[in-house]
Design a protein around this motif. Structure first.
Motif, PDB file in Angstrom:
ATOM      1  N   THR A 111       4.656   6.694 -13.134  1.00  0.00           N
ATOM      2  CA  THR A 111       4.608   5.251 -12.892  1.00  0.00           C
ATOM      3  C   THR A 111       3.681   4.506 -13.843  1.00  0.00           C
ATOM      4  N   GLY A 112       3.030   5.233 -14.737  1.00  0.00           N
ATOM      5  CA  GLY A 112       2.126   4.597 -15.685  1.00  0.00           C
ATOM      6  C   GLY A 112       1.303   5.634 -16.417  1.00  0.00           C
ATOM      7  N   ILE A 113       0.427   5.137 -17.267  1.00  0.00           N
ATOM      8  CA  ILE A 113      -0.451   6.003 -18.046  1.00  0.00           C
ATOM      9  C   ILE A 113      -1.779   5.279 -18.249  1.00  0.00           C
ATOM     10  N   ASP A 118     -12.973   5.947 -24.327  1.00  0.00           N
ATOM     11  CA  ASP A 118     -14.210   6.726 -24.225  1.00  0.00           C
ATOM     12  C   ASP A 118     -13.921   8.027 -23.483  1.00  0.00           C
ATOM     13  N   PRO A 119     -14.518   9.127 -23.904  1.00  0.00           N
ATOM     14  CA  PRO A 119     -14.307  10.379 -23.173  1.00  0.00           C
ATOM     15  C   PRO A 119     -14.912  10.287 -21.769  1.00  0.00           C
ATOM     16  N   PRO A 120     -14.349  11.032 -20.822  1.00  0.00           N
ATOM     17  CA  PRO A 120     -14.912  11.016 -19.460  1.00  0.00           C
ATOM     18  C   PRO A 120     -16.359  11.499 -19.456  1.00  0.00           C
ATOM     19  N   GLY A 127      -5.624  16.746 -18.303  1.00  0.00           N
ATOM     20  CA  GLY A 127      -5.029  15.530 -17.765  1.00  0.00           C
ATOM     21  C   GLY A 127      -5.594  14.243 -18.334  1.00  0.00           C
ATOM     22  N   VAL A 128      -6.390  14.317 -19.381  1.00  0.00           N
ATOM     23  CA  VAL A 128      -6.993  13.137 -19.990  1.00  0.00           C
ATOM     24  C   VAL A 128      -6.182  12.765 -21.227  1.00  0.00           C
TER      25      VAL A 128
END
Length: 142
Positions: A111-113, A118-120, A127-128
């Motif tokens: 449903t989206g992306i 910035d990195p987590p 999943g990033v």
């Protein structure tokens, strides 16, 4: 461009995407109507055509969120419908905060992306979707 006018932002995004795709070796053709499911056609010399939906999205908290919905207003209020992903081959997102365009096939996502600029902070990798990995239209995207 008027600062908060949605149409102006959309037109600006289309221009930025067209220039970016041209620099990547694509010719772009725009639609004669605003009521098409896509905003432009990208054509490569290899004979590939892509129906491209263009979006203007600002970054919030180091992320660019794209939801696959169409939203419009009329005298009856605000309306939202899911995008028919069979009608487009690619999304192209222009972000003014990075002055960059990002490309992806909507059929690869539900449903989206969310693209991460910035990195987590927790160093998560799985999943990033790092935005820097979406700056080129790859022939497998279409």
């Amino acid at each position: 461009m008027r600062e908060h006018h949605t149409k102006g932002k959309g037109d600006y995004a289309v221009l930025k995407v067209k220039l970016d795709l041209y620099e990547q070796g694509y010719n772009c053709y725009t639609c004669d109507t605003e009521h098409s499911e896509f905003d432009l056609i990208a054509y490569s010399s290899g004979g590939n055509f892509y129906r491209v939906q263009v979006k203007y999205r600002t970054a919030k908290s180091g992320k660019i969120a794209v939801v696959f919905k169409s939203t419009w207003s009329d005298k009856n209020g605000v309306h939202r419908l899911p995008v028919d992903k069979t009608e487009i081959d690619l999304y192209a997102v222009y972000c003014p905060d990075t002055d960059s365009c990002y490309y992806f096939n909507p059929n690869d996502y539900k449903t989206g992306i969310t693209l991460r600029i910035d990195p987590p902070k927790n160093n998560q990798k799985a999943g990033v979707n790092m935005a820097e990995n979406y700056t080129r239209l790859r022939s497998s995207d279409g």
